[in-house]
Enzyme design. Sequence first.
Site, PDB file in Angstrom:
ATOM      1  N   ARG A   1      -1.949  13.525   1.899  1.00  0.00           N
ATOM      2  CA  ARG A   1      -2.318  12.216   2.440  1.00  0.00           C
ATOM      3  C   ARG A   1      -1.233  11.582   3.310  1.00  0.00           C
ATOM      4  O   ARG A   1      -1.469  10.577   3.975  1.00  0.00           O
ATOM      5  CB  ARG A   1      -2.719  11.271   1.292  1.00  0.00           C
ATOM      6  CG  ARG A   1      -4.133  11.567   0.807  1.00  0.00           C
ATOM      7  CD  ARG A   1      -4.557  10.604  -0.278  1.00  0.00           C
ATOM      8  NE  ARG A   1      -3.928  10.933  -1.555  1.00  0.00           N
ATOM      9  CZ  ARG A   1      -3.824  10.078  -2.575  1.00  0.00           C
ATOM     10  NH1 ARG A   1      -4.252   8.841  -2.442  1.00  0.00           N
ATOM     11  NH2 ARG A   1      -3.278  10.462  -3.714  1.00  0.00           N
TER      12      ARG A   1
ATOM     13  N   GLY B   1      -0.595  21.375 -12.778  1.00  0.00           N
ATOM     14  CA  GLY B   1      -0.382  20.177 -13.599  1.00  0.00           C
ATOM     15  C   GLY B   1       1.086  19.917 -13.894  1.00  0.00           C
ATOM     16  O   GLY B   1       1.944  20.782 -13.688  1.00  0.00           O
TER      17      GLY B   1
ATOM     18  N   GLU C   1      -6.039   9.157 -20.859  1.00  0.00           N
ATOM     19  CA  GLU C   1      -6.397   9.016 -19.454  1.00  0.00           C
ATOM     20  C   GLU C   1      -7.664   8.167 -19.356  1.00  0.00           C
ATOM     21  O   GLU C   1      -8.492   8.146 -20.273  1.00  0.00           O
ATOM     22  CB  GLU C   1      -6.604  10.393 -18.804  1.00  0.00           C
ATOM     23  CG  GLU C   1      -5.345  11.268 -18.719  1.00  0.00           C
ATOM     24  CD  GLU C   1      -4.211  10.693 -17.855  1.00  0.00           C
ATOM     25  OE1 GLU C   1      -4.492  10.211 -16.749  1.00  0.00           O
ATOM     26  OE2 GLU C   1      -3.051  10.719 -18.308  1.00  0.00           O
TER      27      GLU C   1
ATOM     28  N   ASN D   1       0.783   4.296 -18.556  1.00  0.00           N
ATOM     29  CA  ASN D   1       1.757   5.367 -18.386  1.00  0.00           C
ATOM     30  C   ASN D   1       2.272   5.401 -16.954  1.00  0.00           C
ATOM     31  O   ASN D   1       1.501   5.556 -16.008  1.00  0.00           O
ATOM     32  CB  ASN D   1       1.093   6.707 -18.728  1.00  0.00           C
ATOM     33  CG  ASN D   1       2.037   7.887 -18.533  1.00  0.00           C
ATOM     34  OD1 ASN D   1       3.250   7.724 -18.587  1.00  0.00           O
ATOM     35  ND2 ASN D   1       1.470   9.064 -18.308  1.00  0.00           N
TER      36      ASN D   1
ATOM     37  N   ASN E   1       1.925   8.074  -1.965  1.00  0.00           N
ATOM     38  CA  ASN E   1       1.016   9.124  -1.491  1.00  0.00           C
ATOM     39  C   ASN E   1       0.656   9.002  -0.018  1.00  0.00           C
ATOM     40  O   ASN E   1       0.207   9.972   0.582  1.00  0.00           O
ATOM     41  CB  ASN E   1      -0.279   9.097  -2.318  1.00  0.00           C
ATOM     42  CG  ASN E   1       0.004   9.424  -3.774  1.00  0.00           C
ATOM     43  OD1 ASN E   1       0.567  10.478  -4.074  1.00  0.00           O
ATOM     44  ND2 ASN E   1      -0.342   8.527  -4.665  1.00  0.00           N
TER      45      ASN E   1
ATOM     46  N   TYR F   1      30.217  10.687  30.670  1.00  0.00           N
ATOM     47  CA  TYR F   1      29.426  11.920  30.639  1.00  0.00           C
ATOM     48  C   TYR F   1      29.184  12.415  32.053  1.00  0.00           C
ATOM     49  O   TYR F   1      28.768  11.636  32.932  1.00  0.00           O
ATOM     50  CB  TYR F   1      28.095  11.609  29.942  1.00  0.00           C
ATOM     51  CG  TYR F   1      27.204  12.784  29.674  1.00  0.00           C
ATOM     52  CD1 TYR F   1      27.692  13.945  29.086  1.00  0.00           C
ATOM     53  CD2 TYR F   1      25.844  12.724  29.984  1.00  0.00           C
ATOM     54  CE1 TYR F   1      26.859  15.016  28.818  1.00  0.00           C
ATOM     55  CE2 TYR F   1      25.000  13.785  29.718  1.00  0.00           C
ATOM     56  CZ  TYR F   1      25.506  14.928  29.130  1.00  0.00           C
ATOM     57  OH  TYR F   1      24.675  15.977  28.870  1.00  0.00           O
TER      58      TYR F   1
ATOM     59  N   ARG G   1      38.327  -0.658  44.977  1.00  0.00           N
ATOM     60  CA  ARG G   1      37.101  -1.119  45.638  1.00  0.00           C
ATOM     61  C   ARG G   1      37.383  -1.263  47.124  1.00  0.00           C
ATOM     62  O   ARG G   1      38.537  -1.316  47.556  1.00  0.00           O
ATOM     63  CB  ARG G   1      36.669  -2.468  45.055  1.00  0.00           C
ATOM     64  CG  ARG G   1      37.639  -3.567  45.366  1.00  0.00           C
ATOM     65  CD  ARG G   1      37.356  -4.839  44.592  1.00  0.00           C
ATOM     66  NE  ARG G   1      38.199  -5.920  45.059  1.00  0.00           N
ATOM     67  CZ  ARG G   1      38.494  -7.006  44.349  1.00  0.00           C
ATOM     68  NH1 ARG G   1      38.007  -7.148  43.130  1.00  0.00           N
ATOM     69  NH2 ARG G   1      39.255  -7.951  44.842  1.00  0.00           N
TER      70      ARG G   1
HETATM   71  C1  UD1 Z   1       0.201  10.840 -13.870  1.00  0.00           C
HETATM   72  C2  UD1 Z   1      -0.092  10.697 -15.367  1.00  0.00           C
HETATM   73  C3  UD1 Z   1      -0.838   9.378 -15.644  1.00  0.00           C
HETATM   74  C4  UD1 Z   1      -0.040   8.225 -15.085  1.00  0.00           C
HETATM   75  C5  UD1 Z   1       0.240   8.429 -13.595  1.00  0.00           C
HETATM   76  C6  UD1 Z   1       1.159   7.347 -13.071  1.00  0.00           C
HETATM   77  C7  UD1 Z   1      -0.315  13.012 -16.073  1.00  0.00           C
HETATM   78  C8  UD1 Z   1      -1.250  14.059 -16.560  1.00  0.00           C
HETATM   79  N1  UD1 Z   1      -0.880  11.836 -15.806  1.00  0.00           N
HETATM   80  O1  UD1 Z   1      -1.045  11.041 -13.206  1.00  0.00           O
HETATM   81  O2  UD1 Z   1      -1.063   9.204 -17.037  1.00  0.00           O
HETATM   82  O3  UD1 Z   1      -0.717   6.985 -15.311  1.00  0.00           O
HETATM   83  O4  UD1 Z   1       0.915   9.696 -13.381  1.00  0.00           O
HETATM   84  O5  UD1 Z   1       1.264   7.457 -11.684  1.00  0.00           O
HETATM   85  O6  UD1 Z   1       0.871  13.239 -15.979  1.00  0.00           O
HETATM   86  N2  UD1 Z   1       3.282  17.574  -9.699  1.00  0.00           N
HETATM   87  C9  UD1 Z   1       3.805  18.826  -9.465  1.00  0.00           C
HETATM   88  N3  UD1 Z   1       3.073  19.910  -9.785  1.00  0.00           N
HETATM   89  C10 UD1 Z   1       1.838  19.814 -10.365  1.00  0.00           C
HETATM   90  C11 UD1 Z   1       1.310  18.534 -10.603  1.00  0.00           C
HETATM   91  C12 UD1 Z   1       2.054  17.429 -10.269  1.00  0.00           C
HETATM   92  O7  UD1 Z   1       4.908  18.963  -8.966  1.00  0.00           O
HETATM   93  O8  UD1 Z   1       1.245  20.849 -10.657  1.00  0.00           O
HETATM   94  C13 UD1 Z   1       4.069  16.393  -9.358  1.00  0.00           C
HETATM   95  C14 UD1 Z   1       3.445  15.588  -8.225  1.00  0.00           C
HETATM   96  O9  UD1 Z   1       3.994  15.975  -6.985  1.00  0.00           O
HETATM   97  C15 UD1 Z   1       3.855  14.162  -8.575  1.00  0.00           C
HETATM   98  C16 UD1 Z   1       3.967  14.166 -10.091  1.00  0.00           C
HETATM   99  O10 UD1 Z   1       4.085  15.526 -10.468  1.00  0.00           O
HETATM  100  O11 UD1 Z   1       5.129  13.867  -8.048  1.00  0.00           O
HETATM  101  C17 UD1 Z   1       2.774  13.488 -10.785  1.00  0.00           C
HETATM  102  O12 UD1 Z   1       1.574  14.132 -10.475  1.00  0.00           O
HETATM  103  P1  UD1 Z   1       0.257  13.329 -10.093  1.00  0.00           P
HETATM  104  O13 UD1 Z   1      -0.756  14.305  -9.678  1.00  0.00           O
HETATM  105  O14 UD1 Z   1       0.589  12.240  -9.134  1.00  0.00           O
HETATM  106  O15 UD1 Z   1      -0.164  12.683 -11.480  1.00  0.00           O
HETATM  107  P2  UD1 Z   1      -1.208  11.497 -11.673  1.00  0.00           P
HETATM  108  O16 UD1 Z   1      -2.588  12.032 -11.563  1.00  0.00           O
HETATM  109  O17 UD1 Z   1      -0.841  10.378 -10.782  1.00  0.00           O
HETATM  110 MG    MG Z   2       0.230  10.119  -8.953  1.00  0.00          MG
END
Ligand code: UD1
Ligand code: MG
Length: 454
Positions: A18, A87, A162, A177, A234, A377, A430
């Site tokens: 994004r 994840g 969640e 969270n 984002n 320059y 000059r």
């Molecule tokens: C997460 C939390 C949620 C919280 C929210 C706050 C989890 C499962 N959920 O959700 O409870 O309220 O943050 O903003 O943690 N990333 C990786 N690799 C992956 C997945 C994620 O590097 O496979 C990194 C992303 O780049 C990001 C961070 O982890 O920097 C969080 O991931 P994101 O997908 O934003 O989690 P949320 O769905 O926002």
């Molecule tokens: Mg997030």
Amino acid sequence: MTTRTCLSVILAAGEGTRMKSALPKVLHPIAGLSMVGHVARAASIAHDDGDQTQISLVVGRGGPEVLQAVNPFCPSADVYEQTERLGTAHAVLAARQAIARGYDDILVVFGDTPLIEADALSRAREVLAAGADVVVMGFRTDRPTGYGRLIEQGGSLLAIREEKDASEAERKIEFCNGGLMALAGEHALELLEAVGNDNAKGEYYMTDVVEIARARGLSTIAIEVDYDNVLGINTRAELAAAERIWQDRRRREMMLSGVTLLAPESVFFSHDTEIGQDTVVEPNVFFGPGVKIAENVLIRAFSHLEGATVATGAQVGPYARLRPGTELGEKAKVGNFCEVKKAVVHPGAKINHLTYVGDAVVGANANLGAGTITCNYDGYNKHLTEIGKGAFIGSNSSLVAPVRVGDNAYVASGSVITEEVPANAVSFGRARQINKENRAPKLRALYRRTSKSG
Ligand code: UD1
Ligand code: MG
């Protein structure tokens, strides 16, 4: 000061689609420093445990660049690639090797959550030190929709629910969270490895660690931090919002440290801007990276500074531009519509109007008249101009570098100086002025006769 060891794992594998950018998301800057740099800085301050400080990065792409961005804050940082984005728990486990080295505390932070403060991370570490095994950073909001809710009982955290799994009653919970966590190093790997992906998204959620830990009789706690600390970026609109918050924080810190800002909302700092006490900054001033301003300096309106050092009592602007390599000495002045680059301007020198000084040394108390230009320059190379102390450069003079004007010399207005001017000399570079007596009426008559407009 803690003696516990700490590893910060910075998750930065998100695609960042994004942002619509060729640049990896976490390298987008806030106040001239990459988001991941801000996170690494906060982590490095929160570590405060001497040579044990360690950061591990989990990236999807751009590993070397991200590592480089973190390097100033942790030269020994290492990088792990998460090839599939399965994840947050899966992401942390990409750094399994690092965690397995054995640390007292593991901080899991996000590379796209740049406003995290060292203080919040330190507090999480203190809770670990006091015996907790999992510490979750929560925030309060009256608009919790979309966030995981923190289910607490008697001061400990039961679970993170969640949004879509939450009951009606749980959805009313306004303690959410923030995503960032601290884990006791001795349990971190076993907890993360126990996380499954049996959920709607089929992802390995780090949030599951809370219930897994409780089932094993470990202690889990949520601490409250300001929302800014966990604000995830984002889009470029969110990036701009984070920039605003960062600038407001910095303006406040500057003022509390003794800097006067006449219109704080119109002054922009870089992550590394340093300003001394009793300096006054007028409205609409921009500080790029690498600026150090001493005490009692006056930065007047609409000035732009980067890579410049300014000593006590100096004055800059209005409408001045100081570029990298500028060193202004005590009580030196650079006035309106002047540009200074890679130049040492010694104490008391004046460069007050419409002047360009580049690749130069300006001696103490020298005076550069309006429109002085150092011609540094030639299209291929840059050359040095040296102006001696107490020298006077008449208005609208060009100093063609390499060239030297000696101490206390005097250059006549409108000169083009191509050769050395000895100390104490007066130099005319000059054409000599010629006056034709009573010639003006004849010239007018000539023009009238030949004029087409009659
Ligand atoms: C997460 C939390 C949620 C919280 C929210 C706050 C989890 C499962 N959920 O959700 O409870 O309220 O943050 O903003 O943690 N990333 C990786 N690799 C992956 C997945 C994620 O590097 O496979 C990194 C992303 O780049 C990001 C961070 O982890 O920097 C969080 O991931 P994101 O997908 O934003 O989690 P949320 O769905 O926002
Ligand atoms: Mg997030």
